[in-house]
Scaffold this active site. Structure first.
Site, short mmCIF file in Angstrom:
data_model
loop_
_atom_site.label_atom_id
_atom_site.label_comp_id
_atom_site.label_asym_id
_atom_site.label_seq_id
_atom_site.Cartn_x
_atom_site.Cartn_y
_atom_site.Cartn_z
N GLY A 14 30.95 -37.70 -47.56
CA GLY A 14 31.00 -38.06 -49.40
C GLY A 14 31.86 -39.19 -49.29
N ASN A 16 31.45 -42.62 -49.97
CA ASN A 16 31.25 -43.19 -50.86
C ASN A 16 30.91 -42.69 -52.01
OD1 ASN A 16 30.22 -46.05 -50.23
ND2 ASN A 16 28.93 -44.43 -48.73
N ARG A 67 8.25 -31.07 -50.38
CA ARG A 67 9.30 -31.79 -50.25
C ARG A 67 9.56 -32.14 -51.70
NH1 ARG A 67 11.54 -34.66 -46.95
NH2 ARG A 67 10.48 -34.60 -45.61
N LEU A 95 12.91 -39.23 -49.63
CA LEU A 95 12.26 -38.60 -51.73
C LEU A 95 10.98 -38.82 -51.44
CD1 LEU A 95 15.34 -40.32 -52.80
CD2 LEU A 95 14.92 -37.15 -52.60
N ASN A 109 20.89 -46.84 -53.66
CA ASN A 109 20.70 -46.40 -52.31
C ASN A 109 21.75 -47.09 -51.87
OD1 ASN A 109 20.99 -44.39 -49.93
ND2 ASN A 109 19.74 -45.54 -48.98
N HIS A 111 23.11 -48.63 -47.55
CA HIS A 111 22.83 -48.27 -46.49
C HIS A 111 23.64 -48.81 -45.52
CE1 HIS A 111 19.53 -48.12 -43.38
NE2 HIS A 111 19.74 -49.58 -43.04
N ASP A 147 14.26 -47.51 -47.14
CA ASP A 147 15.62 -48.28 -47.15
C ASP A 147 15.10 -49.58 -47.36
OD1 ASP A 147 17.66 -46.04 -46.49
OD2 ASP A 147 16.68 -47.13 -44.23
N GLU A 174 34.88 -49.78 -44.79
CA GLU A 174 35.57 -50.07 -45.63
C GLU A 174 34.37 -51.62 -46.74
OE1 GLU A 174 38.63 -53.20 -44.64
OE2 GLU A 174 38.75 -51.38 -43.24
C1 GRF Z 1 27.49 -43.87 -45.18
O1 GRF Z 1 27.14 -44.38 -43.99
C2 GRF Z 1 25.98 -43.90 -46.02
O2 GRF Z 1 25.59 -45.55 -46.09
C3 GRF Z 1 25.06 -44.20 -45.39
O3 GRF Z 1 24.97 -43.10 -44.56
C4 GRF Z 1 26.81 -42.39 -44.77
C5 GRF Z 1 27.24 -41.74 -46.14
O4 GRF Z 1 29.24 -41.46 -45.38
N1 GRF Z 1 23.80 -43.85 -46.38
P1 GRF Z 1 29.82 -40.45 -46.91
O5 GRF Z 1 28.99 -39.66 -46.93
O6 GRF Z 1 29.02 -41.68 -47.36
O7 GRF Z 1 31.27 -41.03 -46.32
#
Ligand code: GRF
Length: 214
Positions: A14, A16, A67, A95, A109, A111, A147, A174
């Site tokens: 988590g 992000n 699903r 999904l 999303n 990526h 994606d 980062e």
């Molecule tokens: C990130 O690299 C994101 O781009 C990808 O999965 C990873 C998740 O990291 N989809 P976090 O859980 O947000 O630390």
């Protein structure tokens, strides 16, 4: 100012999610997180949400026959919480089409690659194997194809000669933490228009906003 209500779907650490929580802590930010859903019990992302006083639900996908049934359970929770925008933040499940279509234009999303290169998993390892000199991350609208939706924000980073998978991942991460709040802001402010496969960003006067690493 009314703030867009956001639901975040997670499966892991988590970081992000944390970047989004931190952005939403500013009262001037145009969105607020009202619900975090994890398909995996006990992950650190849930702890981050709880610490920030955000409602959480754990919906283990293993308990569902299909699903679609799992996606419907998430959909019901999101709608009950009044969610207007869904952010996938390290959510490690494919999904179903009905779910993505139900949130079309309102689900994003992140990526860890410069799409359309390196869709799918293990993006950093594959970037190193291919010898690319630039790598990065992408925030895009979610469509039924993995994606593949219209791109909102990207940031590029150099790939250095002595990079390992971990060092490259850290440099990209980062930038992920800068790109994701920016993309959410643009969407919440209604500055995103979709034209075919392209997202047109109405960010006049904000310069190279959609490539914050430049
Ligand atoms: C990130 O690299 C994101 O781009 C990808 O999965 C990873 C998740 O990291 N989809 P976090 O859980 O947000 O630390």
């Amino acid at each position: 100012m009314s703030r867009a209500k956001v639901g975040v779907l997670v499966s892991g650490r988590g970081s992000n999610l944390q970047a989004l929580i931190d952005a939403c802590a500013d009262p001037a930010f145009p969105a607020e997180i009202v619900l975090v859903i994890s398909n995996v019990p006990g992950v650190y992302a849930l702890e981050r949400a709880e610490r920030a006083g955000i409602a959480t639900r754990t919906i283990p996908h293993k308990g569902f026959a299909s699903r679609e049934a799992f996606d419907q359970a998430m959909d019901a929770e999101l709608r009950q919480a009044g969610v207007e925008i869904v952010c996938l933040a390290g959510f490690m499940r494919l999904l179903s089409a009905p779910f993505t279509q139900g949130w079309a234009g309102r689900m994003i999303n992140i990526h860890p690659a410069l799409l359309p290169s390196f869709k799918g998993l293990h993006t950093h390892r594959r970037a190193l194997d291919e010898g690319v000199k630039l790598h990065g991350c992408t925030v895009h609208l979610v469509t039924p194809d993995l994606d593949a939706g219209p791109i909102l924000v990207q940031a590029a980073v150099p790939v250095l000669p002595d990079d390992t998978e971990d060092s490259l991942a850290a440099r990209v991460l980062e930038q992920e933490h800068r790109c994701y709040p920016l993309a959410l802001k643009l969407l919440a402010e209604g500055k995103v228009r979709v034209d075919g496969n392209r997202a047109v960003i109405d960010a006049a006067g904000e310069g190279a906003l959609v490539n914050p690493a430049v």
